[in-house]
Structures are given as C-alpha cells and as structure tokens.
Enzyme design. Structure first.
Site, short mmCIF file in Angstrom:
data_model
loop_
_atom_site.label_atom_id
_atom_site.label_comp_id
_atom_site.label_asym_id
_atom_site.label_seq_id
_atom_site.Cartn_x
_atom_site.Cartn_y
_atom_site.Cartn_z
N ASP A 58 0.74 -10.87 -18.39
CA ASP A 58 0.75 -12.08 -19.21
C ASP A 58 0.16 -13.25 -18.44
OD1 ASP A 58 1.73 -13.76 -21.54
OD2 ASP A 58 2.68 -14.75 -19.82
N LYS A 116 -2.44 -17.13 -24.28
CA LYS A 116 -1.78 -18.09 -25.15
C LYS A 116 -2.76 -19.13 -25.71
CE LYS A 116 2.35 -17.44 -22.36
NZ LYS A 116 1.72 -16.76 -21.21
N TYR A 142 -2.09 -21.90 -16.84
CA TYR A 142 -1.77 -21.48 -15.48
C TYR A 142 -2.97 -21.71 -14.56
CZ TYR A 142 1.93 -18.97 -18.03
OH TYR A 142 2.98 -18.64 -18.86
#
Length: 338
Positions: free
Chosen positions: A53, A84, A58
């Site tokens: 994930d 995401k 990030y």
C-alpha cells in the site's frame, strides 16, 4: 461490479496476513536511503508479502516511485497494489524539502482535489509514478472531518458525488480493481457507507489493541455488507511498538500520546509481562481475529523492522493472555480474540 471478495487482500498464497505500508518508505520523519527502501521491499516479497500500500502523500510520490521500482518487474498476479486519491501533486521548484512530516520529499506541493477530474488525474499520475497499468485497490484518502474541519460536509458530498463515481468509472475501464476509503476515522466510513457501496477499507488506528472505536458500529456493518478491511496503524503510530516504560516518548496518532492512552498501554504491558507476551505480537495478532479484517498493514523503515513484524505475527500467545485482558476490562466482551 467487482466486490471486495473478488479482490481480497490476499497477503500471500501461503497465508501471510501482513501487508507492507508505504509511508515510512516515503521518508516519514526520517530519510531512508534508496538502497534500504529497496531492501525492505525485497525482503517483504521474500517473506511472502503480497499486499503493498502506498499513496501520493507519502513523500510527494517518493513511496510510489520506490514501490514501482521493485514491483513492476514482477508478474502482475504476484501482488496486490493499492494507492490513494484525494491529493494532486503539482511540480514546484521552490517546494520545501520537508512537508507534512516527511523529509527529503520530491519537488512537488500537495493540493486537495476530490473532483472527478482531480480523481482521474490522481490515479493516472500514480500509475505513471508506479510504472503500472492498473491499481488493484484505489482508496479515497483522508476525507474525514478531523482533516477538513468545517469543509467536511462539502468534502463528503464531493466524495459521494464525484470521487467514488469516478473511481467506479476507472474500475469499469480496468485501471482500478476494488474501491474504498483510506482513513483513520470511523465516522467518515459510516457516513460514506450511508450513501454508497464500498468494496473495502484501509482503516488506520481505529481497531487496535487499545483503540476499539471501530468495533461497535463499523465492523459489524462491514461484515454484513461484505466490505473487507485492511488495518493500518495497529501500533497506533508507535505506542504499541515501543510501550511506555522504555524511556522513549510514546506516540499516538503521530503525536505525543495523551495520558489516557499511556495509562491504558501500561495496563496492557503489565498483562503482557505476566504472560510472557511481547506487546508488538499482541498488537499485530489481536485485530486479525475479527471476521471483517483480512490483513494488517505494517510500515517499516528498515529490514529489521519488517522482520520483527513477521516474527511477532508468528509469536505464540496463550489463550489465558486474552482472557486476562478481558477480565481486567482492557478488551470489550464483543471483541473476538485469536
């Protein structure tokens, strides 16, 4: 329309129910050398991890780049990859190198965008950074009230009216498999489920050894509706990894732990000591007993952290330990235990 059962978080064909979370490899709190990041990914694969994930958030795409560098050379059926939507990255030569708790980030700035166009751009940009043609799971990221404050009603309406319909369109086009939310808040999950179907959730921190806030309402609804859950934040950002008695300031939800959580963790640690159970083992194994939960997702900044999680997941824990937690009021009666 595919369901979460068709795209379960398989962990691995040999049953490893541990996924690798990408925030640490996006340089969360400290810089991770690229060679170390690739070593973490390679070790996870060798240990049987099949669920990975990441997110644009990030490291401003750094985590996605690193994941893609390792994963895109593998057969596509060997792993489940999620990212995401909700933030769009824009290039900016003057962007700060430290943003949002991440250091040495890539030269972009983040902008909230849950619109249809922003959602499509977010997914397509992620695929480019990953070097992939599709995501197995696409989550709507951080669309909760704590993040957006007074704008939350507008964000919720946009998620229901634009973000999720766009992800479903991308699903039909083959760019996305399952569709869900990636959040650390229970209420937003309930609010979205009141107006839409979801395949899955990545829920961080809200069903852990000390925080059971997802248990009364959300988890039963997920079981009833077939919404599969990957649990992140099972250490609650650190307090359940370090404990509270080792001299390190305990962290909860990315900040200094409030005293109530310190006290609760200390009580759990006393039970751990009495039964010879490592705190980290209990934290990893407890949430997997719930029927709504497929895997736990652990972040690792180095190989040793990943290997510790694998070892703690396999650590034997006596039934008497769980019963002692329940007897002392540290686990709800309705919480399943391993």
């Amino acid at each position: 329309m595919p369901t979460a059962h068709a795209t379960r978080f398989p962990g691995c064909t040999d049953g490893l129910r541990l996924g690798l979370g990408g925030a640490p490899l996006g340089n969360l709190f400290r810089a991770v050398p690229d060679a170390e990041a690739q070593a973490v990914l390679a070790t996870a694969l060798a240990d049987g991890c099949r669920s990975f994930d990441t997110a644009p958030h990030y490291g401003n795409g750094l985590s996605e780049q690193r994941f893609g560098q390792t994963l895109r050379g593998l057969p596509r059926t060997r792993f489940v990859l999620s990212s995401k939507a909700g933030r769009v990255l824009r290039p900016d030569a003057r962007a700060a190198r430290a943003q949002n708790g991440y250091v040495d980030v890539l030269p972009f700035t983040q902008h909230w965008d849950y619109s249809a166009a922003g959602t499509r751009r977010s997914v397509e940009d992620s695929l480019q950074r990953l070097g992939m043609a599709r995501l197995d799971v696409a989550y709507v990221h951080d669309c909760d009230a704590a993040t957006h404050g007074d704008a939350y009603p507008l964000v919720l309406a946009q998620v229901l009216g634009e973000t999720l319909p766009t992800l479903r369109a991308l699903q039909r086009e083959g760019l996305v498999g399952a569709v869900g939310l990636g959040v650390n808040d229970v209420q937003v999950c309930l609010d979205v489920l009141a107006g839409a179907d979801l395949d899955c959730l990545l829920l961080a921190g809200r069903y852990s050894l000390i925080d059971h806030s997802a248990l009364p309402a959300l988890l039963p609804q997920c079981v009833a509706r077939g919404v599969r859950i990957a649990l992140g934040g099972v250490f609650n950002s650190g307090i359940l990894a370090t404990g509270v008695g080792g001299g390190t300031e305990p962290r909860f939800d990315y900040g200094r732990a409030p005293q109530a959580w310190v006290d609760r963790t200390a009580a759990v640690e006393r039970v751990c000591a009495a039964h010879g159970v490592p705190l980290r083992a209990a934290a990893l194994q407890f949430p997997l007993a719930h029927p709504a939960v497929d895997i736990v997702v652990a972040g690792a900044q180095d190989v040793a952290q990943w290997q510790d999680s694998v070892a703690m997941l396999a650590q034997p824990i006596p039934a008497a330990f769980w019963q002692a937690l329940r007897t002392q009021g540290l686990l709800p009666d309705t919480a399943p235990t391993p």
